[in-house]
Design a protein around this motif. Structure first.
Motif, short mmCIF file in Angstrom:
data_model
loop_
_atom_site.label_atom_id
_atom_site.label_comp_id
_atom_site.label_asym_id
_atom_site.label_seq_id
_atom_site.Cartn_x
_atom_site.Cartn_y
_atom_site.Cartn_z
N ARG A 83 -22.32 -38.12 13.11
CA ARG A 83 -23.28 -37.43 13.98
C ARG A 83 -23.78 -36.15 13.34
O ARG A 83 -23.12 -35.56 12.48
N THR A 84 -24.95 -35.72 13.76
CA THR A 84 -25.45 -34.40 13.42
C THR A 84 -25.34 -33.53 14.67
O THR A 84 -25.08 -34.02 15.77
N TYR A 85 -25.56 -32.23 14.49
CA TYR A 85 -25.48 -31.28 15.59
C TYR A 85 -26.80 -30.53 15.72
O TYR A 85 -27.52 -30.31 14.74
N ASP A 98 -21.73 -28.84 -2.56
CA ASP A 98 -20.34 -28.79 -2.11
C ASP A 98 -20.22 -29.02 -0.60
O ASP A 98 -19.26 -29.63 -0.13
N ASN A 99 -21.18 -28.52 0.17
CA ASN A 99 -21.18 -28.77 1.61
C ASN A 99 -21.18 -30.26 1.90
O ASN A 99 -20.43 -30.74 2.75
N VAL A 100 -22.03 -30.98 1.19
CA VAL A 100 -22.16 -32.41 1.44
C VAL A 100 -20.97 -33.18 0.85
O VAL A 100 -20.50 -34.16 1.43
N ALA A 101 -20.47 -32.72 -0.30
CA ALA A 101 -19.32 -33.37 -0.92
C ALA A 101 -18.07 -33.26 -0.03
O ALA A 101 -17.26 -34.20 0.04
N LEU A 102 -17.91 -32.14 0.66
CA LEU A 102 -16.79 -32.00 1.59
C LEU A 102 -16.86 -33.03 2.70
O LEU A 102 -15.85 -33.63 3.09
N ALA A 103 -18.07 -33.24 3.22
CA ALA A 103 -18.25 -34.26 4.25
C ALA A 103 -17.92 -35.64 3.71
O ALA A 103 -17.28 -36.46 4.38
N ALA A 104 -18.34 -35.90 2.47
CA ALA A 104 -18.05 -37.20 1.86
C ALA A 104 -16.55 -37.41 1.69
O ALA A 104 -16.03 -38.50 1.97
N GLU A 150 -27.77 -30.96 7.46
CA GLU A 150 -26.95 -31.54 8.53
C GLU A 150 -26.99 -33.07 8.44
O GLU A 150 -25.97 -33.75 8.58
N LEU A 151 -28.18 -33.60 8.19
CA LEU A 151 -28.34 -35.04 8.06
C LEU A 151 -27.63 -35.56 6.81
O LEU A 151 -26.95 -36.60 6.85
N ALA A 152 -27.74 -34.82 5.70
CA ALA A 152 -27.09 -35.23 4.45
C ALA A 152 -25.58 -35.27 4.61
O ALA A 152 -24.91 -36.18 4.10
N ARG A 153 -25.02 -34.30 5.31
CA ARG A 153 -23.57 -34.29 5.51
C ARG A 153 -23.11 -35.50 6.31
O ARG A 153 -22.06 -36.09 6.02
N ALA A 154 -23.90 -35.88 7.32
CA ALA A 154 -23.56 -37.07 8.09
C ALA A 154 -23.67 -38.33 7.23
O ALA A 154 -22.80 -39.21 7.26
N LEU A 155 -24.73 -38.42 6.44
CA LEU A 155 -24.94 -39.61 5.61
C LEU A 155 -23.89 -39.75 4.53
O LEU A 155 -23.56 -40.87 4.11
#
Length: 260
Positions: A83-85, A98-104, A150-155
């Motif tokens: 989900r996004t917020y 790094d923000n997106v890599a943490l989500a991954a 936000e969308l990239a982190r979810a994806l």
């Protein structure tokens, strides 16, 4: 083919207040569903219930026939729901990558390496048209960039189902069109199923296949965008004076689709 997501009798009470009252809908794989309604209608609560942020008071949420109601957000993410917020809260001292890599890394349903997390992050950033240079910090992103992040982190968690919450808030008209096109591209290129909560009806109605309308925690209408836009109850409680303009836009979209 059965439904990917089945929601039945979903209810959430906070003391004596009922935020979501026995709602139900099914979602087919590859569909984009618009979840709409006035402020306080229960949209975000529904997202929180599906994503595991809140336990339901009653009802069922099934993903591929498996009951997921009441599971933790981590479990739900690992099952393939991201989900996004509405309000992005990135790690501002870290780079965009790094923000997106943490989500991954933490969103994966199995242990992955740092290199794999970075690769998944780079793929998500490419899809959202954000830079993957490890030296670029989050601080330079405007409203549109933060929504994309936000969308990239979810994806990056590699979901099968994306819950997109208010992806257009704070964007100008051009940025809204870009964000809407991006959701369509995500469905087309990744095969991701989407539930989209949004207040910008003219943009949402161009993209979604079907709408579910909530008011005071109850479903008051569901169906094709053109049917929902003409529904008297939806016009009364939500669309109001914007109904005629929206009906024209949705009618134009339906005519274009019929000509294809």
């Amino acid at each position: 083919m059965g439904s990917m997501l089945e929601v039945h009798g979903l209810t959430k009470r906070f003391g004596g207040f009922t935020a979501v009252d026995r709602i139900g809908f099914d979602l087919a794989e590859g569909e984009i569903l618009g979840l709409i309604g006035p402020n306080g209608s229960g949209k975000s609560t529904t997202f929180n219930l599906i994503a595991g942020a809140l336990p339901p008071t009653a009802g069922s949420i099934k993903l591929d026939g498996q009951e997921i109601a009441g599971r933790s957000p981590t479990e739900v993410c690992h099952l393939g729901i991201a989900r996004t917020y509405q309000i992005p809260r990135p790690f501002r001292k870290l780079s965009i990558l790094d923000n997106v890599a943490l989500a991954a890394y933490y969103g994966a349903n199995s242990l992955i390496s740092r290199a794999e997390a970075w690769k998944r992050a780079e793929d998500a950033l490419a899809l959202t048209q954000l830079p993957a240079d490890p030296g670029i910090r989050v601080d330079g992103l405007g409203a549109a960039g933060l929504k994309k992040l936000e969308l990239a982190r979810a994806l990056a968690t590699q979901p099968r189902l994306l819950l997109a919450d208010e992806s257009l808030g704070g964007l100008d008209e051009h940025e809204m069109d870009q964000a809407a096109d991006m959701l369509s591209d995500i469905r087309r290129e990744r095969g991701i199923t989407i539930i989209w909560v949004e207040h910008i009806m003219g943009v949402l109605m161009r993209v979604v296949d079907r709408c579910v309308v909530l008011d005071h925690g109850e479903i008051i209408a569901s169906g094709l965008p053109r049917d929902v836009a003409h529904d008297p109850k939806v016009i009364e409680v939500y669309l109001g004076t914007d109904a005629e303009s929206l009906q024209t836009q949705v009618g134009g979209r339906a005519a274009e689709a019929g000509a294809c």
